[in-house]
Design a protein around this motif. Structure first.
Motif, mmCIF file in Angstrom:
data_model
loop_
_atom_site.group_PDB
_atom_site.id
_atom_site.type_symbol
_atom_site.label_atom_id
_atom_site.label_comp_id
_atom_site.label_asym_id
_atom_site.label_seq_id
_atom_site.Cartn_x
_atom_site.Cartn_y
_atom_site.Cartn_z
ATOM 1 N N VAL A 276 0.857 -1.185 0.000
ATOM 2 C CA VAL A 276 0.000 0.000 0.000
ATOM 3 C C VAL A 276 0.892 1.233 0.000
ATOM 4 O O VAL A 276 1.822 1.343 0.791
ATOM 5 C CB VAL A 276 -0.948 0.033 1.221
ATOM 6 N N ILE A 277 0.571 2.144 -0.917
ATOM 7 C CA ILE A 277 1.261 3.423 -0.993
ATOM 8 C C ILE A 277 0.424 4.435 -0.230
ATOM 9 O O ILE A 277 -0.767 4.585 -0.488
ATOM 10 C CB ILE A 277 1.395 3.893 -2.453
ATOM 11 N N ALA B 8 4.670 1.542 1.536
ATOM 12 C CA ALA B 8 5.366 2.489 0.667
ATOM 13 C C ALA B 8 4.914 3.895 1.046
ATOM 14 O O ALA B 8 3.738 4.211 0.963
ATOM 15 C CB ALA B 8 5.052 2.206 -0.794
ATOM 16 N N PHE B 9 5.868 4.702 1.477
ATOM 17 C CA PHE B 9 5.563 6.091 1.821
ATOM 18 C C PHE B 9 5.931 6.968 0.637
ATOM 19 O O PHE B 9 7.071 6.961 0.178
ATOM 20 C CB PHE B 9 6.331 6.527 3.069
ATOM 21 N N GLY B 10 4.948 7.685 0.118
ATOM 22 C CA GLY B 10 5.184 8.554 -1.023
ATOM 23 C C GLY B 10 5.109 10.010 -0.627
ATOM 24 O O GLY B 10 4.318 10.383 0.235
ATOM 25 N N GLN C 212 9.918 4.487 9.177
ATOM 26 C CA GLN C 212 10.619 3.325 8.634
ATOM 27 C C GLN C 212 9.777 2.520 7.632
ATOM 28 O O GLN C 212 9.533 1.317 7.814
ATOM 29 C CB GLN C 212 11.081 2.408 9.777
ATOM 30 N N PRO C 213 9.327 3.159 6.542
ATOM 31 C CA PRO C 213 8.582 2.397 5.528
ATOM 32 C C PRO C 213 9.504 1.389 4.846
ATOM 33 O O PRO C 213 10.727 1.491 4.924
ATOM 34 C CB PRO C 213 8.138 3.489 4.540
ATOM 35 N N ASP C 214 8.906 0.424 4.174
ATOM 36 C CA ASP C 214 9.678 -0.573 3.433
ATOM 37 C C ASP C 214 10.217 -0.001 2.128
ATOM 38 O O ASP C 214 11.244 -0.454 1.631
ATOM 39 C CB ASP C 214 8.808 -1.794 3.116
ATOM 40 N N VAL C 215 9.495 0.963 1.570
ATOM 41 C CA VAL C 215 9.814 1.562 0.275
ATOM 42 C C VAL C 215 9.433 3.036 0.336
ATOM 43 O O VAL C 215 8.461 3.400 0.998
ATOM 44 C CB VAL C 215 8.998 0.882 -0.851
ATOM 45 N N VAL C 216 10.179 3.880 -0.375
ATOM 46 C CA VAL C 216 9.853 5.294 -0.499
ATOM 47 C C VAL C 216 9.592 5.589 -1.969
ATOM 48 O O VAL C 216 10.361 5.151 -2.834
ATOM 49 C CB VAL C 216 10.999 6.190 0.016
ATOM 50 N N ILE C 217 8.515 6.307 -2.243
ATOM 51 C CA ILE C 217 8.200 6.720 -3.608
ATOM 52 C C ILE C 217 8.330 8.233 -3.687
ATOM 53 O O ILE C 217 7.621 8.961 -2.992
ATOM 54 C CB ILE C 217 6.795 6.267 -4.037
ATOM 55 N N LEU C 218 9.257 8.682 -4.521
ATOM 56 C CA LEU C 218 9.475 10.112 -4.722
ATOM 57 C C LEU C 218 8.744 10.549 -5.981
ATOM 58 O O LEU C 218 8.846 9.903 -7.025
ATOM 59 C CB LEU C 218 10.965 10.415 -4.870
ATOM 60 N N ILE D 50 11.674 4.376 -5.112
ATOM 61 C CA ILE D 50 10.982 4.270 -6.392
ATOM 62 C C ILE D 50 10.705 5.692 -6.855
ATOM 63 O O ILE D 50 10.316 6.545 -6.055
ATOM 64 C CB ILE D 50 9.645 3.506 -6.252
ATOM 65 N N LEU D 51 10.916 5.941 -8.128
ATOM 66 C CA LEU D 51 10.541 7.227 -8.709
ATOM 67 C C LEU D 51 9.236 7.033 -9.465
ATOM 68 O O LEU D 51 9.076 6.044 -10.187
ATOM 69 C CB LEU D 51 11.617 7.744 -9.661
#
Length: 192
Positions: free
Chosen positions: A89-90, A108-110, A130-136, A158-159
């Protein structure tokens, strides 16, 4: 609860199809080698079936918390997505990262990198949650800024957004991002 996290969840196919229409979803499932699909369509009634179809094609589902109609952006909405089998989940809401992880999904933190204040705030949230993934977003932010964020965040990056050319994706991979999300169908099978 333990998340479905692995150290490098995007290593084999770093282009993530961002799907907004059903015909795009059919193409992403059947005609691409993508490991993940970013689902940006559907509603509370159709989400379980969409997730099931995607899983039957051997792909994982990434859902933006704000993209699915009728699902609250709270702990219960997150649990509903987990019950539907969503893999990631983003969220743009930092406190939701905890609920996503507790529900056993990738978190996923965006955030939008619109200025230095947004960058500082986003990095503070990453360090705290501390998210598992970062979306910029947008994915076209300057490479130097991506490098700086990547050096401070200890999580895959992730972009996403405005990534429309093979050159942009190659440039992103060259600076070490984990993946790129794009809605450009021509790039979904791009070998990086």
């Amino acid at each position: 609860m333990e998340t479905k996290n692995t150290n490098k969840p995007f290593k084999s196919k770093p282009v993530i199809p961002s799907v907004h229409q059903r015909k795009e979803l059919l193409y992403a499932m059947a005609e691409t080698g993508a490991d993940w699909i970013m689902l940006k369509l559907g509603d509370v009634n159709t989400l379980p079936q969409l997730v099931g179809h995607i899983h039957r094609f051997g792909k994982k589902v990434m859902v933006h918390q704000d993209s699915i109609k009728g699902i609250a952006r709270d702990k219960m909405g997150i649990q509903y997505m987990a019950n539907c089998g969503v893999d990631c989940v983003i969220t743009m809401k930092a406190p939701c990262v905890k609920y996503i992880k507790e529900a056993g999904m990738f978190a996923a933190f965006g955030f939008f990198v619109i200025d230095s204040d947004a960058c500082r705030s986003g990095l503070a949230n990453i360090k705290e949650q501390q998210p598992d993934v970062v979306i910029l977003m947008p994915g076209t932010i300057p490479r130097q800024l991506v490098r700086e964020i990547k050096s401070e965040a200890t999580t895959p990056i992730i972009l996403g957004g405005l990534m429309t050319t093979a050159e942009q994706i190659a440039g992103a991979m060259a600076i070490g991002v984990a993946a790129v999300a794009t809605s450009n169908l021509d790039l979904w099978n791009l070998e990086t």
